[in-house]
Design a protein around this motif. Structure first.
Motif, PDB file in Angstrom:
ATOM      1  N   UNK A 127      39.594  36.017  71.874  1.00  0.00           N
ATOM      2  CA  UNK A 127      39.791  36.416  73.267  1.00  0.00           C
ATOM      3  C   UNK A 127      40.495  37.764  73.337  1.00  0.00           C
ATOM      4  N   UNK A 128      40.360  38.418  74.484  1.00  0.00           N
ATOM      5  CA  UNK A 128      41.150  39.627  74.725  1.00  0.00           C
ATOM      6  C   UNK A 128      42.631  39.284  74.711  1.00  0.00           C
TER       7      UNK A 128
ATOM      8  N   UNK B 112      44.560  47.492  89.753  1.00  0.00           N
ATOM      9  CA  UNK B 112      44.422  47.250  88.316  1.00  0.00           C
ATOM     10  C   UNK B 112      43.365  48.173  87.710  1.00  0.00           C
ATOM     11  N   UNK B 113      42.260  48.339  88.400  1.00  0.00           N
ATOM     12  CA  UNK B 113      41.207  49.239  87.909  1.00  0.00           C
ATOM     13  C   UNK B 113      41.702  50.686  87.859  1.00  0.00           C
ATOM     14  N   UNK B 114      42.516  51.057  88.829  1.00  0.00           N
ATOM     15  CA  UNK B 114      43.044  52.423  88.871  1.00  0.00           C
ATOM     16  C   UNK B 114      43.818  52.768  87.605  1.00  0.00           C
TER      17      UNK B 114
ATOM     18  N   UNK C 251      42.371  48.876  83.864  1.00  0.00           N
ATOM     19  CA  UNK C 251      42.078  47.484  83.557  1.00  0.00           C
ATOM     20  C   UNK C 251      40.669  47.124  84.038  1.00  0.00           C
ATOM     21  N   UNK C 252      40.015  46.241  83.282  1.00  0.00           N
ATOM     22  CA  UNK C 252      38.657  45.802  83.593  1.00  0.00           C
ATOM     23  C   UNK C 252      38.705  44.372  84.126  1.00  0.00           C
TER      24      UNK C 252
ATOM     25  N   UNK D 288      41.253  48.576  78.881  1.00  0.00           N
ATOM     26  CA  UNK D 288      40.192  49.345  78.250  1.00  0.00           C
ATOM     27  C   UNK D 288      40.542  49.618  76.788  1.00  0.00           C
ATOM     28  N   UNK D 289      39.563  49.439  75.922  1.00  0.00           N
ATOM     29  CA  UNK D 289      39.779  49.646  74.495  1.00  0.00           C
ATOM     30  C   UNK D 289      40.204  48.406  73.748  1.00  0.00           C
ATOM     31  N   UNK D 290      40.199  47.252  74.415  1.00  0.00           N
ATOM     32  CA  UNK D 290      40.651  45.996  73.792  1.00  0.00           C
ATOM     33  C   UNK D 290      39.890  45.676  72.508  1.00  0.00           C
TER      34      UNK D 290
END
Length: 211
Positions: free
Chosen positions: A120-121, A175-177, A180-181, A193-195
Protein backbone atom coordinates in the motif's frame (compact mmCIF):
# COMPACT_ATOMS: atom_id res chain seq x y z
CA UNK A 1 11.39 -3.47 -33.08
CA UNK A 2 9.17 -4.28 -30.11
CA UNK A 3 12.20 -5.30 -28.05
CA UNK A 4 13.92 -2.01 -28.86
CA UNK A 5 10.83 -0.02 -27.87
CA UNK A 6 10.52 -1.93 -24.60
CA UNK A 7 14.17 -1.22 -23.79
CA UNK A 8 13.68 2.48 -24.52
CA UNK A 9 10.54 2.58 -22.34
CA UNK A 10 12.37 0.84 -19.48
CA UNK A 11 15.31 3.24 -19.76
CA UNK A 12 12.92 6.20 -19.66
CA UNK A 13 11.17 4.78 -16.59
CA UNK A 14 14.47 4.29 -14.76
CA UNK A 15 15.68 7.79 -15.60
CA UNK A 16 12.35 9.29 -14.56
CA UNK A 17 12.37 7.41 -11.24
CA UNK A 18 15.95 8.48 -10.55
CA UNK A 19 15.02 12.06 -11.35
CA UNK A 20 12.13 11.99 -8.90
CA UNK A 21 14.24 10.49 -6.14
CA UNK A 22 16.94 13.08 -6.75
CA UNK A 23 14.45 15.73 -5.65
CA UNK A 24 14.64 14.37 -2.09
CA UNK A 25 17.52 14.38 0.34
CA UNK A 26 17.90 11.38 2.71
CA UNK A 27 16.47 13.57 5.46
CA UNK A 28 13.33 14.20 3.38
CA UNK A 29 12.52 10.50 3.18
CA UNK A 30 12.82 9.44 6.84
CA UNK A 31 9.64 8.74 8.77
CA UNK A 32 8.68 11.55 11.15
CA UNK A 33 5.90 12.16 13.66
CA UNK A 34 3.46 14.63 12.06
CA UNK A 35 2.87 16.39 15.38
CA UNK A 36 6.56 17.24 15.59
CA UNK A 37 6.13 19.00 12.26
CA UNK A 38 2.79 20.62 13.13
CA UNK A 39 1.26 19.94 16.57
CA UNK A 40 -2.00 21.62 15.53
CA UNK A 41 -2.90 18.74 13.22
CA UNK A 42 -5.24 16.52 15.25
CA UNK A 43 -4.23 12.86 15.40
CA UNK A 44 -6.90 10.22 16.02
CA UNK A 45 -5.43 6.96 14.78
CA UNK A 46 -8.32 4.55 14.35
CA UNK A 47 -6.21 1.39 14.11
CA UNK A 48 -4.68 2.14 17.51
CA UNK A 49 -8.17 1.58 18.96
CA UNK A 50 -10.98 -0.91 18.50
CA UNK A 51 -13.02 1.79 16.75
CA UNK A 52 -12.30 0.58 13.22
CA UNK A 53 -13.86 -1.85 10.78
CA UNK A 54 -11.86 -4.81 12.15
CA UNK A 55 -13.03 -4.21 15.73
CA UNK A 56 -9.44 -4.86 16.85
CA UNK A 57 -6.54 -2.73 18.01
CA UNK A 58 -3.85 -3.14 15.33
CA UNK A 59 -1.28 -0.45 16.25
CA UNK A 60 0.65 -0.33 19.50
CA UNK A 61 0.95 3.48 19.56
CA UNK A 62 -1.52 6.15 18.32
CA UNK A 63 0.98 8.05 16.18
CA UNK A 64 1.00 9.40 12.64
CA UNK A 65 4.34 8.81 10.93
CA UNK A 66 4.99 9.97 7.36
CA UNK A 67 7.99 10.47 5.10
CA UNK A 68 9.26 13.91 6.01
CA UNK A 69 8.55 15.43 2.60
CA UNK A 70 4.93 14.21 2.91
CA UNK A 71 4.62 15.60 6.43
CA UNK A 72 5.87 18.99 5.24
CA UNK A 73 3.24 19.04 2.48
CA UNK A 74 0.57 18.23 5.08
CA UNK A 75 1.89 21.06 7.24
CA UNK A 76 1.29 23.43 4.30
CA UNK A 77 -2.26 22.14 3.93
CA UNK A 78 -2.95 22.73 7.63
CA UNK A 79 -1.56 26.27 7.48
CA UNK A 80 -3.72 27.16 4.51
CA UNK A 81 -6.87 25.73 6.08
CA UNK A 82 -6.24 27.69 9.28
CA UNK A 83 -6.62 30.91 7.28
CA UNK A 84 -10.34 30.06 6.86
CA UNK A 85 -10.88 28.64 10.36
CA UNK A 86 -10.43 24.98 9.45
CA UNK A 87 -7.88 22.25 10.09
CA UNK A 88 -7.04 18.57 9.66
CA UNK A 89 -7.69 15.42 11.64
CA UNK A 90 -5.70 12.37 10.55
CA UNK A 91 -6.94 8.80 10.98
CA UNK A 92 -4.11 6.80 9.45
CA UNK A 93 -0.63 7.47 8.05
CA UNK A 94 2.28 5.02 7.82
CA UNK A 95 0.99 1.45 8.17
CA UNK A 96 3.29 -1.56 8.69
CA UNK A 97 2.99 -4.29 6.03
CA UNK A 98 2.03 -6.83 8.70
CA UNK A 99 -1.09 -4.76 9.44
CA UNK A 100 -1.82 -4.49 5.72
CA UNK A 101 -1.99 -8.28 5.57
CA UNK A 102 -4.58 -8.32 8.36
CA UNK A 103 -6.77 -5.74 6.58
CA UNK A 104 -6.51 -7.66 3.31
CA UNK A 105 -7.56 -10.90 5.01
CA UNK A 106 -10.79 -9.17 6.06
CA UNK A 107 -11.49 -7.05 2.94
CA UNK A 108 -9.65 -8.54 -0.09
CA UNK A 109 -10.99 -5.83 -2.41
CA UNK A 110 -8.44 -3.56 -4.09
CA UNK A 111 -10.96 -0.75 -4.40
CA UNK A 112 -10.60 -0.25 -0.66
CA UNK A 113 -7.60 -2.23 0.64
CA UNK A 114 -4.31 -2.61 -1.22
CA UNK A 115 -3.09 -6.14 -1.85
CA UNK A 116 -0.08 -6.64 0.47
CA UNK A 117 1.65 -8.52 -2.35
CA UNK A 118 1.96 -5.13 -4.05
CA UNK A 119 2.06 -3.03 -0.92
CA UNK A 120 0.00 0.00 0.00
CA UNK A 121 0.96 3.65 -0.27
CA UNK A 122 0.46 3.63 3.49
CA UNK A 123 3.17 0.93 3.79
CA UNK A 124 5.56 3.38 2.10
CA UNK A 125 4.75 6.25 4.48
CA UNK A 126 3.35 8.21 1.54
CA UNK A 127 -0.41 8.13 2.16
CA UNK A 128 -2.73 9.72 4.69
CA UNK A 129 -6.37 9.24 5.66
CA UNK A 130 -7.94 12.40 7.03
CA UNK A 131 -10.86 14.78 7.32
CA UNK A 132 -11.65 18.43 7.98
CA UNK A 133 -12.34 19.98 11.39
CA UNK A 134 -13.50 23.42 12.46
CA UNK A 135 -11.49 25.76 14.71
CA UNK A 136 -12.71 23.85 17.78
CA UNK A 137 -11.66 20.48 16.40
CA UNK A 138 -15.15 19.31 15.48
CA UNK A 139 -15.36 17.17 12.36
CA UNK A 140 -17.18 18.72 9.41
CA UNK A 141 -19.98 16.67 7.78
CA UNK A 142 -18.58 14.33 5.14
CA UNK A 143 -20.16 11.68 2.87
CA UNK A 144 -19.54 8.73 5.21
CA UNK A 145 -17.69 7.62 8.29
CA UNK A 146 -14.09 6.46 7.94
CA UNK A 147 -13.57 3.10 6.18
CA UNK A 148 -17.04 2.96 4.70
CA UNK A 149 -16.74 0.41 1.89
CA UNK A 150 -19.75 1.54 -0.13
CA UNK A 151 -20.27 3.73 -3.19
CA UNK A 152 -21.20 6.62 -0.89
CA UNK A 153 -17.50 6.99 -0.08
CA UNK A 154 -16.62 7.35 -3.79
CA UNK A 155 -15.61 10.81 -5.00
CA UNK A 156 -18.08 10.70 -7.87
CA UNK A 157 -21.07 10.01 -5.58
CA UNK A 158 -23.29 13.09 -5.46
CA UNK A 159 -26.55 12.01 -3.84
CA UNK A 160 -25.53 14.01 -0.79
CA UNK A 161 -26.41 17.30 0.93
CA UNK A 162 -24.81 20.36 -0.68
CA UNK A 163 -22.82 21.09 2.49
CA UNK A 164 -21.26 17.63 2.42
CA UNK A 165 -20.30 17.93 -1.25
CA UNK A 166 -18.79 21.35 -0.53
CA UNK A 167 -16.74 20.03 2.41
CA UNK A 168 -15.45 17.10 0.37
CA UNK A 169 -14.40 19.49 -2.40
CA UNK A 170 -12.62 21.87 0.01
CA UNK A 171 -10.56 18.97 1.34
CA UNK A 172 -9.81 17.56 -2.09
CA UNK A 173 -8.87 20.91 -3.62
CA UNK A 174 -6.43 21.92 -0.89
CA UNK A 175 -4.81 18.48 -0.81
CA UNK A 176 -4.34 18.47 -4.58
CA UNK A 177 -2.87 21.97 -4.42
CA UNK A 178 -0.02 20.66 -2.26
CA UNK A 179 0.76 17.58 -4.31
CA UNK A 180 -1.57 14.90 -3.03
CA UNK A 181 -3.49 12.49 -5.28
CA UNK A 182 -7.06 11.62 -4.20
CA UNK A 183 -8.15 7.97 -4.25
CA UNK A 184 -11.39 7.68 -6.30
CA UNK A 185 -13.13 5.20 -3.96
CA UNK A 186 -12.31 6.83 -0.60
CA UNK A 187 -12.96 10.52 0.02
CA UNK A 188 -10.54 10.49 2.99
CA UNK A 189 -7.51 8.89 1.29
CA UNK A 190 -4.70 10.85 -0.39
CA UNK A 191 -1.35 9.71 -1.80
CA UNK A 192 1.74 11.89 -2.08
CA UNK A 193 3.09 12.30 -5.60
CA UNK A 194 6.12 10.08 -6.13
CA UNK A 195 4.97 7.39 -3.67
CA UNK A 196 5.92 4.61 -6.11
CA UNK A 197 9.60 5.43 -5.69
CA UNK A 198 9.68 4.43 -2.03
CA UNK A 199 10.10 1.01 -0.47
CA UNK A 200 7.48 -0.95 1.45
CA UNK A 201 8.19 -0.99 5.19
CA UNK A 202 7.19 -3.22 8.08
CA UNK A 203 8.61 -1.30 11.03
CA UNK A 204 6.33 -1.45 14.12
CA UNK A 205 5.09 1.97 15.21
CA UNK A 206 6.46 1.42 18.72
CA UNK A 207 9.95 1.16 17.21
CA UNK A 208 9.51 4.44 15.34
CA UNK A 209 8.17 6.04 18.52
CA UNK A 210 11.48 5.33 20.31
CA UNK A 211 13.45 7.50 17.90
Amino acid sequence: MKTKLLKLALAFFILNAESLLAQFSPEDTVLVDIQKINPRIIVEIKYATEDNFTGKKLYDVPKCFLRKFVALKLDSVQRELEKVGLGLKVWDCYRPLSVQKILWSIVPDERYVANPAKGSRHNRGCAVDLTLVDSLGNELPMPTKYDDFTEKAHRDYYNLPDTVIKNRKILEDVMKKYGFIPLPTEWWHFDAQGWENFSILDIPLKELNKK
